[in-house]
Design a protein around this motif. Structure first.
Motif, PDB file in Angstrom:
ATOM      1  N   ARG A  96      -8.821   4.987  -0.719  1.00  0.00           N
ATOM      2  CA  ARG A  96      -7.686   4.067  -0.742  1.00  0.00           C
ATOM      3  C   ARG A  96      -7.852   3.002  -1.830  1.00  0.00           C
ATOM      4  NH1 ARG A  96      -4.188   4.171   3.759  1.00  0.00           N
ATOM      5  NH2 ARG A  96      -3.150   2.498   2.639  1.00  0.00           N
ATOM      6  N   VAL A 124      -0.831 -12.887  -1.664  1.00  0.00           N
ATOM      7  CA  VAL A 124       0.245 -13.707  -1.095  1.00  0.00           C
ATOM      8  C   VAL A 124       0.461 -13.339   0.377  1.00  0.00           C
ATOM      9  CG1 VAL A 124       2.760 -13.969  -1.082  1.00  0.00           C
ATOM     10  CG2 VAL A 124       1.502 -14.136  -3.230  1.00  0.00           C
ATOM     11  N   VAL A 167       2.742 -13.671   3.688  1.00  0.00           N
ATOM     12  CA  VAL A 167       4.066 -14.056   4.178  1.00  0.00           C
ATOM     13  C   VAL A 167       3.886 -14.643   5.568  1.00  0.00           C
ATOM     14  CG1 VAL A 167       6.340 -13.203   4.849  1.00  0.00           C
ATOM     15  CG2 VAL A 167       5.231 -12.316   2.781  1.00  0.00           C
ATOM     16  N   SER A 172      -8.897   3.201   6.730  1.00  0.00           N
ATOM     17  CA  SER A 172      -8.152   4.459   6.725  1.00  0.00           C
ATOM     18  C   SER A 172      -8.960   5.517   5.992  1.00  0.00           C
ATOM     19  CB  SER A 172      -6.819   4.281   5.992  1.00  0.00           C
ATOM     20  OG  SER A 172      -6.159   5.520   5.836  1.00  0.00           O
ATOM     21  N   THR A 173      -9.039   6.713   6.594  1.00  0.00           N
ATOM     22  CA  THR A 173      -9.470   7.834   5.770  1.00  0.00           C
ATOM     23  C   THR A 173      -8.245   8.222   4.942  1.00  0.00           C
ATOM     24  OG1 THR A 173      -9.031   9.433   7.531  1.00  0.00           O
ATOM     25  CG2 THR A 173     -11.268   8.520   7.378  1.00  0.00           C
ATOM     26  N   HIS A 174      -8.279   9.326   4.223  1.00  0.00           N
ATOM     27  CA  HIS A 174      -7.298   9.418   3.129  1.00  0.00           C
ATOM     28  C   HIS A 174      -6.990  10.845   2.745  1.00  0.00           C
ATOM     29  CE1 HIS A 174     -11.357   9.415   1.622  1.00  0.00           C
ATOM     30  NE2 HIS A 174     -11.493   8.207   2.143  1.00  0.00           N
ATOM     31  N   TYR A 175      -6.954  11.727   3.729  1.00  0.00           N
ATOM     32  CA  TYR A 175      -6.567  13.106   3.440  1.00  0.00           C
ATOM     33  C   TYR A 175      -5.045  13.144   3.284  1.00  0.00           C
ATOM     34  CZ  TYR A 175      -6.009  18.109   3.728  1.00  0.00           C
ATOM     35  OH  TYR A 175      -5.687  19.407   3.442  1.00  0.00           O
ATOM     36  N   ASP A 226       1.648  -8.872  -1.353  1.00  0.00           N
ATOM     37  CA  ASP A 226       0.631  -8.448  -0.377  1.00  0.00           C
ATOM     38  C   ASP A 226      -0.439  -9.523  -0.303  1.00  0.00           C
ATOM     39  OD1 ASP A 226      -1.573  -7.036   1.026  1.00  0.00           O
ATOM     40  OD2 ASP A 226      -0.300  -5.278   0.741  1.00  0.00           O
ATOM     41  N   ARG A 227      -0.959  -9.747   0.890  1.00  0.00           N
ATOM     42  CA  ARG A 227      -2.024 -10.755   0.989  1.00  0.00           C
ATOM     43  C   ARG A 227      -3.326 -10.221   0.408  1.00  0.00           C
ATOM     44  NH1 ARG A 227      -1.605 -10.753   7.358  1.00  0.00           N
ATOM     45  NH2 ARG A 227      -2.486  -8.714   7.786  1.00  0.00           N
ATOM     46  N   ASP A 261       3.832   2.457   8.450  1.00  0.00           N
ATOM     47  CA  ASP A 261       3.317   2.169   9.796  1.00  0.00           C
ATOM     48  C   ASP A 261       4.080   1.048  10.487  1.00  0.00           C
ATOM     49  OD1 ASP A 261       1.406   4.110   9.423  1.00  0.00           O
ATOM     50  OD2 ASP A 261      -0.319   2.806   9.772  1.00  0.00           O
ATOM     51  N   ARG A 280       0.849  -1.200   0.000  1.00  0.00           N
ATOM     52  CA  ARG A 280       0.000   0.000   0.000  1.00  0.00           C
ATOM     53  C   ARG A 280       0.891   1.259   0.000  1.00  0.00           C
ATOM     54  NH1 ARG A 280      -5.469  -1.271   0.220  1.00  0.00           N
ATOM     55  NH2 ARG A 280      -5.883  -3.398   0.907  1.00  0.00           N
ATOM     56  N   CYS A 281       0.566   2.243   0.873  1.00  0.00           N
ATOM     57  CA  CYS A 281       1.229   3.566   0.761  1.00  0.00           C
ATOM     58  C   CYS A 281       2.738   3.513   0.978  1.00  0.00           C
ATOM     59  CB  CYS A 281       0.665   4.516   1.801  1.00  0.00           C
ATOM     60  SG  CYS A 281      -1.055   4.746   1.635  1.00  0.00           S
ATOM     61  N   ALA A 282       3.196   2.579   1.785  1.00  0.00           N
ATOM     62  CA  ALA A 282       4.639   2.492   2.031  1.00  0.00           C
ATOM     63  C   ALA A 282       5.301   1.519   1.065  1.00  0.00           C
ATOM     64  CB  ALA A 282       4.900   2.061   3.474  1.00  0.00           C
ATOM     65  N   GLN A 323      -1.616  12.416   8.262  1.00  0.00           N
ATOM     66  CA  GLN A 323      -0.163  12.342   8.102  1.00  0.00           C
ATOM     67  C   GLN A 323       0.394  10.972   7.757  1.00  0.00           C
ATOM     68  OE1 GLN A 323       2.129  14.657   7.965  1.00  0.00           O
ATOM     69  NE2 GLN A 323       0.886  16.435   8.464  1.00  0.00           N
ATOM     70  N   GLY A 324      -0.328   9.877   8.063  1.00  0.00           N
ATOM     71  CA  GLY A 324       0.274   8.553   7.877  1.00  0.00           C
ATOM     72  C   GLY A 324       0.655   8.263   6.435  1.00  0.00           C
ATOM     73  N   ILE A 325      -0.169   8.718   5.502  1.00  0.00           N
ATOM     74  CA  ILE A 325       0.122   8.428   4.089  1.00  0.00           C
ATOM     75  C   ILE A 325       1.369   9.199   3.670  1.00  0.00           C
ATOM     76  CG2 ILE A 325      -0.761   8.652   1.727  1.00  0.00           C
ATOM     77  CD1 ILE A 325      -3.622   8.304   2.985  1.00  0.00           C
TER      78      ILE A 325
HETATM   79  C1  LIG Z   1      -9.053   5.140  10.804  1.00  0.00           C
HETATM   80  C2  LIG Z   1      -7.791   5.659  10.161  1.00  0.00           C
HETATM   81  C3  LIG Z   1      -7.826   6.870   9.491  1.00  0.00           C
HETATM   82  C4  LIG Z   1      -6.669   7.359   8.879  1.00  0.00           C
HETATM   83  N1  LIG Z   1      -6.738   8.543   8.193  1.00  0.00           N
HETATM   84  C5  LIG Z   1      -5.635   9.025   7.562  1.00  0.00           C
HETATM   85  C6  LIG Z   1      -5.705  10.215   6.783  1.00  0.00           C
HETATM   86  O1  LIG Z   1      -6.756  10.840   6.629  1.00  0.00           O
HETATM   87  N2  LIG Z   1      -4.554  10.643   6.191  1.00  0.00           N
HETATM   88  C7  LIG Z   1      -3.377   9.975   6.322  1.00  0.00           C
HETATM   89  O2  LIG Z   1      -2.363  10.422   5.784  1.00  0.00           O
HETATM   90  N3  LIG Z   1      -3.293   8.828   7.053  1.00  0.00           N
HETATM   91  C8  LIG Z   1      -4.395   8.331   7.664  1.00  0.00           C
HETATM   92  N4  LIG Z   1      -4.317   7.169   8.371  1.00  0.00           N
HETATM   93  C9  LIG Z   1      -3.014   6.476   8.459  1.00  0.00           C
HETATM   94  C10 LIG Z   1      -2.758   5.641   7.196  1.00  0.00           C
HETATM   95  O3  LIG Z   1      -3.859   4.819   6.929  1.00  0.00           O
HETATM   96  C11 LIG Z   1      -1.515   4.776   7.407  1.00  0.00           C
HETATM   97  O4  LIG Z   1      -0.481   5.544   7.955  1.00  0.00           O
HETATM   98  C12 LIG Z   1      -1.064   4.142   6.097  1.00  0.00           C
HETATM   99  O5  LIG Z   1      -2.079   3.294   5.584  1.00  0.00           O
HETATM  100  C13 LIG Z   1       0.190   3.320   6.307  1.00  0.00           C
HETATM  101  O6  LIG Z   1       0.497   2.658   5.112  1.00  0.00           O
HETATM  102  P1  LIG Z   1       1.378   1.334   5.141  1.00  0.00           P
HETATM  103  O7  LIG Z   1       1.607   0.983   3.705  1.00  0.00           O
HETATM  104  O8  LIG Z   1       2.546   1.538   6.041  1.00  0.00           O
HETATM  105  O9  LIG Z   1       0.489   0.229   5.854  1.00  0.00           O
HETATM  106  P2  LIG Z   1      -0.929  -0.370   5.483  1.00  0.00           P
HETATM  107  O10 LIG Z   1      -1.759   0.599   4.727  1.00  0.00           O
HETATM  108  O11 LIG Z   1      -1.463  -0.914   6.775  1.00  0.00           O
HETATM  109  O12 LIG Z   1      -0.600  -1.591   4.478  1.00  0.00           O
HETATM  110  C14 LIG Z   1       0.030  -2.749   4.941  1.00  0.00           C
HETATM  111  C15 LIG Z   1      -0.182  -3.843   3.899  1.00  0.00           C
HETATM  112  O13 LIG Z   1       0.595  -4.972   4.307  1.00  0.00           O
HETATM  113  C16 LIG Z   1      -0.128  -6.149   4.000  1.00  0.00           C
HETATM  114  N5  LIG Z   1       0.346  -7.213   4.879  1.00  0.00           N
HETATM  115  C17 LIG Z   1       0.388  -7.214   6.239  1.00  0.00           C
HETATM  116  N6  LIG Z   1       0.900  -8.352   6.697  1.00  0.00           N
HETATM  117  C18 LIG Z   1       1.177  -9.118   5.607  1.00  0.00           C
HETATM  118  C19 LIG Z   1       1.703 -10.437   5.439  1.00  0.00           C
HETATM  119  N7  LIG Z   1       2.087 -11.187   6.479  1.00  0.00           N
HETATM  120  N8  LIG Z   1       1.825 -10.917   4.173  1.00  0.00           N
HETATM  121  C20 LIG Z   1       1.459 -10.164   3.101  1.00  0.00           C
HETATM  122  N9  LIG Z   1       0.948  -8.923   3.204  1.00  0.00           N
HETATM  123  C21 LIG Z   1       0.817  -8.403   4.455  1.00  0.00           C
HETATM  124  C22 LIG Z   1      -1.573  -5.776   4.266  1.00  0.00           C
HETATM  125  O14 LIG Z   1      -2.465  -6.633   3.532  1.00  0.00           O
HETATM  126  C23 LIG Z   1      -1.634  -4.327   3.797  1.00  0.00           C
HETATM  127  O15 LIG Z   1      -2.089  -4.222   2.457  1.00  0.00           O
HETATM  128  C24 LIG Z   1      -5.451   6.657   8.984  1.00  0.00           C
HETATM  129  C25 LIG Z   1      -5.414   5.438   9.680  1.00  0.00           C
HETATM  130  C26 LIG Z   1      -6.578   4.938  10.257  1.00  0.00           C
HETATM  131  C27 LIG Z   1      -6.515   3.623  10.974  1.00  0.00           C
END
Ligand SMILES: Cc1cc2nc3c(=O)[nH]c(=O)nc-3n(C[C@H](O)[C@H](O)[C@H](O)COP(=O)(O)OP(=O)(O)OC[C@H]3O[C@@H](n4cnc5c(N)ncnc54)[C@H](O)[C@@H]3O)c2cc1C
Length: 382
Positions: free
Chosen positions: A113, A135, A137, A58-61, A48-49, A295, A27-29, A306-308
């Protein structure tokens, strides 16, 4: 001792079957990390699974910093083409003080998202990364104390893949981080809980954020004329609110002056999504054969978004560091240590502010002052 003294370039067992990097989580990271490494010419496997497009909790600003990165990566126009409007400034109301949107701010955007993550995965694939969706892991291969690959399965098919580095971009509950016992530090002092959903016909003039009397309300216009509306409140209220989500959500919005009338007139288009309380943390984002991004390495309560953007920034920081290591210009320890320091420096002010706010959602005059002058934004990389 966990951390390898060996530069990755010295690892002897590299073969054509070995990827330079395996990224777990797309996803975003994870997708930008895979995309940027692949654009540098490295061999990347992204797994990714989930399959894409798909939603996630997640919201998505996306703040202007994040939007700037989408532009830099050549992806902003694709996001716009999904039918989402860019905005300048956010209307804020904090403890009764209204702060009008600053229209001179750079563009921000709030794509669903489902569309954002699909664009990111596709960009990684186009850059040359091998992408395997669906997939999971479920193990790491460790050799001589260093992570050397993954064990995974898709349906009934189990497989192993090897890489010079395995990157956990697998979110807050990161499997990779748990497997390598990534040390956690600086746990956050406060957290919220909340609920959000989507409406059609919810009138607006751009994004809105309200922080009053122990609750935060937000409005983010998103794709296809829909508007994301939500409330966050102190963690202690989560149990009570969860007892009747529909009733409590409706009662909350009907009682909240700035949103009540618009809420009554709008049509809800989705279920209500819930966020349970989770405290923030930092994790050491690297060790022998592994690294963390997004994350998985740093989690903060989503109150201020900020998380995105954090994930985008860290994808850039990590890939720059790994690029230097893989090209033999820098040692793993030095390059990844600098990545960790830059991440922490870019985030600690906002992390502290978020934790203070989350404690009771009633900002003290000092916190209010910080918010009125605008919380410090992480600086764009480069
Ligand atoms: C309710 C809520 C509202 C939010 N609103 C905002 C916002 O408005 N603006 C903003 O900037 N941020 C927001 N955030 C934060 C933002 O969603 C996260 O910071 C961001 O999604 C982090 O991205 P990531 O890629 O690190 O992790 P994630 O988006 O959690 O993606 C992790 C991926 O890893 C995969 N994965 C996990 N374990 C495995 C495994 N063992 N094998 C294979 N795949 C696996 C998952 O399927 C998933 O697709 C919000 C978060 C929440 C919870």
């Amino acid at each position: 001792m966990l951390y390898s003294q060996r530069p990755l370039t010295e690892i002897a067992w590299r073969s054509p079957e070995v990827f330079d990097a395996i990224v777990v989580g797309a996803r975003c990271a994870g997708s930008p990390t895979a995309m940027l490494l692949a654009r540098m010419g490295y061999g990347v496997l992204l797994v990714d699974r989930a399959t894409f497009p798909s939603d996630t909790l997640s919201t998505h600003y996306i703040t202007p910093d994040g939007t700037a990165r989408l532009k830099e990566w050549g992806l902003f126009e694709r996001v716009l083409a999904t039918g989402v409007e860019p905005y300048r400034g956010i209307a804020r109301s904090i403890q009764g003080f209204s702060i009008p949107p600053d229209r001179s701010e750079p563009e921000a955007i709030a794509p669903r998202r489902t569309v954002l993550d699909k664009i990111l995965v596709d960009a990684a694939r186009e850059a040359g990364a091998e992408v395997r969706e669906g997939v999971s892991v479920d193990g790491l291969i460790v050799e001589d104390g260093s992570v050397a690959g993954i064990r995974a399965h898709r349906g009934e098919d189990a497989f192993e893949e090897r890489a010079r580095i395995v990157i956990g971009a697998d979110g807050r509950e990161s499997f990779v981080a748990r497997q390598v016992n990534a040390p956690e530090y600086n746990e956050g002092g406060g957290t919220t809980a909340g609920y959000y959903t989507y409406f059609r016909g919810f009138t607006h003039d751009g994004p809105e954020l309200y922080l009053n009397d122990g609750a935060a309300h937000f409005v983010f216009p998103t794709n296809d004329g829909e508007v994301c509306v939500g409330v966050e409140f102190v963690a202690e209220r989560f149990k009570e609110f969860r007892g009747d989500i529909e009733g409590n959500f409706r009662a909350d919005l009907e009682a909240f002056g700035p949103l009540a009338e618009r809420f009554r007139r709008a049509e809800r288009t989705s279920r209500i999504f819930g966020l349970a309380p989770h405290k923030g943390f930092y994790r050491k984002p690297f060790g022998p054969g592994w690294a963390l991004v997004g994350d998985a390495g740093y989690y903060r309560d989503p109150l201020l978004g900020q998380g995105i953007n954090d994930a985008f920034r860290d994808a850039e920081g990590l890939t720059e560091a790994l690029g230097a290591v893989l090209a033999g210009r820098e040692t793993f320890e030095v390059a990844l240590g600098a990545y960790e320091t830059a991440r922490n420096e870019a985030t600690f002010m906002l992390y502290g502010l978020t934790n203070l706010l989350c404690q009771d959602l009633n900002p003290s005059p000092e916190v209010l002052q910080m918010m009125m002058s605008g919380p410090p934004a992480p600086a764009p990389a480069g």
